[in-house]
Scaffold this motif. Structure first.
Motif, PDB file in Angstrom:
ATOM      1  N   LEU A 348      13.092 -17.559  -6.378  1.00  0.00           N
ATOM      2  CA  LEU A 348      12.273 -18.403  -7.243  1.00  0.00           C
ATOM      3  C   LEU A 348      13.149 -19.548  -7.731  1.00  0.00           C
ATOM      4  CD1 LEU A 348      10.457 -15.610  -9.290  1.00  0.00           C
ATOM      5  CD2 LEU A 348       9.400 -17.124  -7.609  1.00  0.00           C
ATOM      6  N   GLY A 349      12.588 -20.731  -7.811  1.00  0.00           N
ATOM      7  CA  GLY A 349      13.391 -21.922  -8.119  1.00  0.00           C
ATOM      8  C   GLY A 349      14.042 -21.883  -9.486  1.00  0.00           C
ATOM      9  N   HIS A 350      15.203 -22.528  -9.600  1.00  0.00           N
ATOM     10  CA  HIS A 350      15.905 -22.636 -10.886  1.00  0.00           C
ATOM     11  C   HIS A 350      15.770 -24.061 -11.400  1.00  0.00           C
ATOM     12  CE1 HIS A 350      19.869 -23.036 -13.264  1.00  0.00           C
ATOM     13  NE2 HIS A 350      18.936 -22.504 -14.040  1.00  0.00           N
ATOM     14  N   GLU A 351      15.219 -24.193 -12.600  1.00  0.00           N
ATOM     15  CA  GLU A 351      15.059 -25.515 -13.210  1.00  0.00           C
ATOM     16  C   GLU A 351      15.110 -25.375 -14.722  1.00  0.00           C
ATOM     17  OE1 GLU A 351      12.049 -28.860 -12.088  1.00  0.00           O
ATOM     18  OE2 GLU A 351      11.130 -27.700 -13.709  1.00  0.00           O
ATOM     19  N   ARG A 352      15.939 -26.185 -15.344  1.00  0.00           N
ATOM     20  CA  ARG A 352      16.003 -26.185 -16.807  1.00  0.00           C
ATOM     21  C   ARG A 352      14.743 -26.819 -17.372  1.00  0.00           C
ATOM     22  NH1 ARG A 352      20.827 -24.598 -18.453  1.00  0.00           N
ATOM     23  NH2 ARG A 352      22.647 -24.863 -17.115  1.00  0.00           N
ATOM     24  N   ALA A 353      14.354 -26.413 -18.571  1.00  0.00           N
ATOM     25  CA  ALA A 353      13.174 -26.995 -19.208  1.00  0.00           C
ATOM     26  C   ALA A 353      13.384 -28.489 -19.404  1.00  0.00           C
ATOM     27  CB  ALA A 353      12.925 -26.316 -20.555  1.00  0.00           C
ATOM     28  N   PRO A 354      12.433 -29.322 -18.970  1.00  0.00           N
ATOM     29  CA  PRO A 354      12.621 -30.775 -19.100  1.00  0.00           C
ATOM     30  C   PRO A 354      12.621 -31.209 -20.563  1.00  0.00           C
ATOM     31  CG  PRO A 354      10.384 -30.264 -18.369  1.00  0.00           C
ATOM     32  CD  PRO A 354      11.138 -28.972 -18.386  1.00  0.00           C
ATOM     33  N   VAL A 355      13.446 -32.190 -20.879  1.00  0.00           N
ATOM     34  CA  VAL A 355      13.516 -32.700 -22.256  1.00  0.00           C
ATOM     35  C   VAL A 355      13.678 -34.210 -22.195  1.00  0.00           C
ATOM     36  CG1 VAL A 355      16.010 -32.313 -22.369  1.00  0.00           C
ATOM     37  CG2 VAL A 355      14.716 -32.480 -24.488  1.00  0.00           C
ATOM     38  N   ILE A 356      13.019 -34.905 -23.108  1.00  0.00           N
ATOM     39  CA  ILE A 356      13.096 -36.368 -23.137  1.00  0.00           C
ATOM     40  C   ILE A 356      14.401 -36.776 -23.805  1.00  0.00           C
ATOM     41  CG2 ILE A 356      11.986 -38.465 -24.013  1.00  0.00           C
ATOM     42  CD1 ILE A 356       9.338 -36.821 -24.022  1.00  0.00           C
ATOM     43  N   GLY A 357      15.194 -37.570 -23.110  1.00  0.00           N
ATOM     44  CA  GLY A 357      16.407 -38.121 -23.715  1.00  0.00           C
ATOM     45  C   GLY A 357      17.668 -37.333 -23.470  1.00  0.00           C
ATOM     46  N   GLY A 358      17.630 -36.290 -22.658  1.00  0.00           N
ATOM     47  CA  GLY A 358      18.846 -35.518 -22.369  1.00  0.00           C
ATOM     48  C   GLY A 358      19.024 -34.349 -23.316  1.00  0.00           C
ATOM     49  N   GLY A 359      20.106 -33.594 -23.100  1.00  0.00           N
ATOM     50  CA  GLY A 359      20.328 -32.377 -23.887  1.00  0.00           C
ATOM     51  C   GLY A 359      19.612 -31.207 -23.250  1.00  0.00           C
ATOM     52  N   LYS A 360      19.768 -30.003 -23.821  1.00  0.00           N
ATOM     53  CA  LYS A 360      19.124 -28.799 -23.258  1.00  0.00           C
ATOM     54  C   LYS A 360      18.040 -28.311 -24.205  1.00  0.00           C
ATOM     55  CE  LYS A 360      20.081 -24.253 -21.269  1.00  0.00           C
ATOM     56  NZ  LYS A 360      18.967 -23.534 -21.829  1.00  0.00           N
ATOM     57  N   GLN A 361      16.839 -28.278 -23.698  1.00  0.00           N
ATOM     58  CA  GLN A 361      15.711 -27.744 -24.455  1.00  0.00           C
ATOM     59  C   GLN A 361      15.540 -26.285 -24.046  1.00  0.00           C
ATOM     60  OE1 GLN A 361      13.527 -28.626 -26.771  1.00  0.00           O
ATOM     61  NE2 GLN A 361      12.204 -26.850 -26.534  1.00  0.00           N
ATOM     62  N   GLU A 362      15.724 -25.378 -25.008  1.00  0.00           N
ATOM     63  CA  GLU A 362      15.575 -23.962 -24.669  1.00  0.00           C
ATOM     64  C   GLU A 362      14.102 -23.592 -24.685  1.00  0.00           C
ATOM     65  OE1 GLU A 362      18.193 -20.312 -25.819  1.00  0.00           O
ATOM     66  OE2 GLU A 362      16.584 -20.527 -27.258  1.00  0.00           O
ATOM     67  N   GLN A 363      13.666 -22.966 -23.608  1.00  0.00           N
ATOM     68  CA  GLN A 363      12.260 -22.589 -23.480  1.00  0.00           C
ATOM     69  C   GLN A 363      12.160 -21.338 -22.622  1.00  0.00           C
ATOM     70  OE1 GLN A 363       9.333 -25.742 -22.409  1.00  0.00           O
ATOM     71  NE2 GLN A 363       8.835 -24.412 -20.690  1.00  0.00           N
ATOM     72  N   TRP A 364      11.764 -20.222 -23.224  1.00  0.00           N
ATOM     73  CA  TRP A 364      11.556 -18.984 -22.479  1.00  0.00           C
ATOM     74  C   TRP A 364      10.076 -18.927 -22.130  1.00  0.00           C
ATOM     75  CZ3 TRP A 364      14.806 -14.151 -23.931  1.00  0.00           C
ATOM     76  CH2 TRP A 364      16.136 -14.528 -24.190  1.00  0.00           C
ATOM     77  N   CYS A 365       9.753 -18.908 -20.858  1.00  0.00           N
ATOM     78  CA  CYS A 365       8.350 -18.950 -20.435  1.00  0.00           C
ATOM     79  C   CYS A 365       7.726 -17.557 -20.443  1.00  0.00           C
ATOM     80  CB  CYS A 365       8.232 -19.541 -19.032  1.00  0.00           C
ATOM     81  SG  CYS A 365       8.310 -21.330 -19.005  1.00  0.00           S
ATOM     82  N   THR A 366       6.413 -17.511 -20.715  1.00  0.00           N
ATOM     83  CA  THR A 366       5.665 -16.279 -20.468  1.00  0.00           C
ATOM     84  C   THR A 366       5.674 -16.039 -18.955  1.00  0.00           C
ATOM     85  OG1 THR A 366       3.624 -17.570 -20.362  1.00  0.00           O
ATOM     86  CG2 THR A 366       4.150 -16.557 -22.471  1.00  0.00           C
ATOM     87  N   LEU A 367       5.487 -14.789 -18.561  1.00  0.00           N
ATOM     88  CA  LEU A 367       5.640 -14.445 -17.144  1.00  0.00           C
ATOM     89  C   LEU A 367       4.625 -15.180 -16.265  1.00  0.00           C
ATOM     90  CD1 LEU A 367       7.057 -12.876 -14.956  1.00  0.00           C
ATOM     91  CD2 LEU A 367       5.591 -10.916 -15.446  1.00  0.00           C
ATOM     92  N   LEU A 368       3.378 -15.318 -16.731  1.00  0.00           N
ATOM     93  CA  LEU A 368       2.373 -15.994 -15.908  1.00  0.00           C
ATOM     94  C   LEU A 368       2.774 -17.447 -15.647  1.00  0.00           C
ATOM     95  CD1 LEU A 368      -0.412 -15.713 -14.524  1.00  0.00           C
ATOM     96  CD2 LEU A 368      -1.402 -16.692 -16.593  1.00  0.00           C
ATOM     97  N   ALA A 369       3.255 -18.139 -16.686  1.00  0.00           N
ATOM     98  CA  ALA A 369       3.665 -19.539 -16.519  1.00  0.00           C
ATOM     99  C   ALA A 369       4.825 -19.647 -15.532  1.00  0.00           C
ATOM    100  CB  ALA A 369       4.043 -20.133 -17.870  1.00  0.00           C
TER     101      ALA A 369
END
Length: 660
Positions: A348-369
């Motif tokens: 399954l693909g690896h991709e960090r949660a997108p964020v406007i302007g840089g930096g790391k936006q932490e986002q734990w997804c529900t399994l369906l998403a």
């Protein structure tokens, strides 16, 4: 059914034309003459209408007429109650093939129709796609009580043309078969929402999570005739979780109709009570978590720098206990072993949660998403792998810590019955045995060298347990995983975790969806990518002024190597290499040189894969090979996994005559 006079005459005209076309009158005259000649006895000179119809039916003429006359109605028109019904007409063509669903009349269903969208303002300037033109699409994914559905893709637009219906079965498992035909009161106690996830797929096949919404469907129980229309406002995800992205028009209908509907006061009271109960449980857990954290800091002040994560934000910006992101997940017959499960999660693909302007936006997804998008961050991979390993009966935990240079990371750990600790890297499928260094050993004692990339560990958790690391140092190489020793690992109360995690929790925690089988045909997809790569290689060599001659036999001989590579990734065991080498030696004549370059992808875009291959000097050397009697080969092998995830292995090879 009465028809207006003009419609009746129109209908008669159509039938008359059809009968003339089939020459039915002539056939009836023939049957009439035959019947009078063969069947009419001298003493019975009267021929009744019944006798004639019987003769026509015996010769199959009536059946022929009925086959030719086909009733065709506009299915979409039947769904619009406001529009007048079109007159039934007869046509001389095949009707459209409609997908039929078998409905069990002894069960209760919720029919959810999506009747279009509006106010998707991001696509306000989106031009109308031309016929056959590839464009960005929206797809709606649903999950309700272990049932999953996916809409047809529709072009992205300000008012996307969603026209789909989903039949959701309502059945309370805890009551057994007696609840197949549940009444309104029983359905009111089923607090599972319909989880809706909207995915955008761009022209390159890249997916983006647009919205994630939990639909409260039970309002239909108080609706007149068991039908209600709702306008659902979808909000964005991550940093845009407070911004509206669009509105979906949804109709809910109960099948079969309820004998008795509930009053809106009863349903609203039930919803209020559930919200209050959930809020109280969450408030009590938050108070407990604060107290636990204070006690943890009192052990050692430096603990406040450790990665101890008790809560995490989901895609909607809602804070949930981390334990609620994990629970035992059985894959049915889709996955056979824990190592195969690890391989599936890694593709399954690896991709960090997108964020406007840089930096790391932490986002734990529900399994369906996560599953619908087929990619996510390391936390999503670790939560899914831990859930699958728990489903296989292992004692598994998600670990929160850091990699080199202090980069936060999550991975999975299993505790064997013989106290062996194994780390599983969810992004690669690699496994590492943990052998801790004893800092009290004499300096000359040889210590095990850790092979894993992890440096520190702050906490571990699963669906029932949470432990904070309270050893003198959080360095992983000296960490001892004696979870029963509270001087090393501070536990959380199991009862407290149970109150906010399934099965003790109520509707605030989304249920886990089942995994879906792959819809990809591995052989067809492998062949398609291989053909595209051959074209790309030939064009590339043509630009360099080189001719291209393909060796089909050599291409075929590369298959065992690709199968062996995937087997090794899945099981850790290498097999079949001797046969492959022997076959290549036989295929390459004396005085010739063979070169091969294997590469692995988790996407099916041939052009993108080719561009990546050209960046490797080894692969470019093969593709751009010059020499005498150059023969090229390429082989593609796609290995499919659940959720239409796939591992794509490509091998480029060439053989040429060595000229010294």
């Amino acid at each position: 059914m009465s028809l207006p006079p003009e419609k009746a005459s129109e209908l008669k005209q159509i039938i008359h034309q059809q009968l003339l076309k089939m020459d039915v009158h002539g056939r009836i005259r023939e049957v009439l003459a035959e019947t009078i000649r063969e069947e009419l006895v001298p003493e019975h000179q009267q021929l009744s209408t019944e006798d004639l119809i019987k003769a026509l039916r015996q010769r199959g003429i009536i059946d022929d007429v009925m086959k030719e006359l086909k009733f065709v109605t506009d299915v979409n028109e039947t769904e619009r109650t406001s529009a007048p019904k079109p007159s039934t007409h007869f046509v001389d063509r095949e009707p459209p093939v409609l997908k039929k669903t078998n409905i069990d009349p002894t069960r209760r269903y919720l029919y959810l129709q999506v009747l279009g969208g509006k106010a998707f303002l991001e696509h306000l300037q989106e031009p109308e796609p031309l016929p056959g033109q590839i464009c960005s699409t929206f797809t709606l994914c649903l999950h309700f009580r272990n049932q999953r559905f996916r809409s047809k893709p529709v072009p992205c637009a300000c008012e996307p043309d969603f026209r789909d219906g989903f039949l959701l079965e309502i059945h309370k498992d805890s009551l057994g078969d007696g609840s197949k035909m549940v009444d309104a009161t029983t359905m009111l106690s089923i607090c599972d929402p319909v989880h809706m996830v909207l995915i955008k797929t761009d022209t390159f096949g890249e997916t983006t999570l647009v919205a994630s919404y939990f639909l409260e469907w039970r309002s239909v129980l108080a609706a007149e005739n068991g039908i209600t229309n709702v306008a659902v406002e979808l909000l964005g995800v991550g940093t845009e979780s407070k911004v509206s992205v669009g509105i979906l028009n949804i109709r809910l209908e109960i099948y079969p109709q309820l004998n008795k509907t509930l009053s809106s006061e009863i349903t609203n009271t039930q919803f209020t009570l559930e919200r209050q109960k959930t809020a109280e449980k969450e408030r009590l857990f938050l108070m407990y978590a604060k107290q636990w954290w204070r006690e943890y800091l009192q052990i050692r002040p430096t603990h406040n720098t450790r990665l101890v994560k008790i809560f995490a934000q989901d895609e909607n910006g809602v804070n949930r206990p981390v334990c609620s992101y994990v629970r035992p997940l059985r894959a049915g017959r889709l996955l056979d072993t824990p190592r195969q499960a690890a391989r599936f999660v890694s593709v399954l693909g690896h991709e960090r949660a997108p964020v406007i302007g840089g930096g790391k936006q932490e986002q734990w997804c529900t399994l369906l998403a996560f599953l619908c998008r087929s990619k996510g961050d390391c936390e999503d991979h670790a939560n899914l792998l831990c859930s699958l390993l728990l489903g296989f009966g292992l004692e598994a935990f998600v670990c929160v810590g850091t990699k080199a240079k202090g980069v936060p990371h999550t991975w999975v750990m299993t505790c064997g019955s013989d106290e062996t600790i194994t780390f599983w890297e969810s992004l690669t499928g690699h496994r590492y045995i943990h052998r801790p260094i004893n800092p009290d050993d004499p300096p000359l004692t040889e210590q095990p060298k850790p092979l894993y990339p992890y440096r520190t560990i702050g906490c571990i958790f699963n669906h029932q347990k949470f432990f904070g690391n309270c050893q003198p140092t959080d360095a992983l190489e000296v960490c001892v995983f004696d979870l029963h020793d509270e001087s090393k690992w501070k536990p959380m109360s199991g009862e407290a975790i149970k109150s906010v995690c399934p099965p003790g929790a109520t509707s605030s925690v989304p249920p886990f969806p089942p995994l879906c089988a792959s819809t990809i045909d591995a052989a067809v997809t492998s062949n398609e990518i291989e053909v595209q790569l051959r074209i790309l290689v030939s064009e590339h060599r043509k630009d360099l002024g080189l001719s291209t001659v393909w060796d089909d036999q050599l291409s075929y001989l590369l298959s065992p190597a690709l199968a062996a590579y995937e087997l090794e990734r899945t099981t850790g065991v290498s097999a079949g290499n001797e046969e492959f080498q022997d076959a290549v030696r036989r295929a390459v004549p004396d005085g010739h040189t063979f070169k091969g370059f294997p590469i692995h992808f988790v996407h099916r875009n041939a052009r993108r894969a080719f561009a990546t291959c050209l960046r490797s000097p080894f692969c470019e050397e093969i593709i751009c090979c010059r020499g005498d009697q150059v023969r090229l080969a390429v082989r593609v092998r796609v290995f499919t996994y659940p959720e239409s995830a796939c591992a794509v292995w490509i091998m480029f090879a060439c053989k040429y005559r060595s000229v010294l």
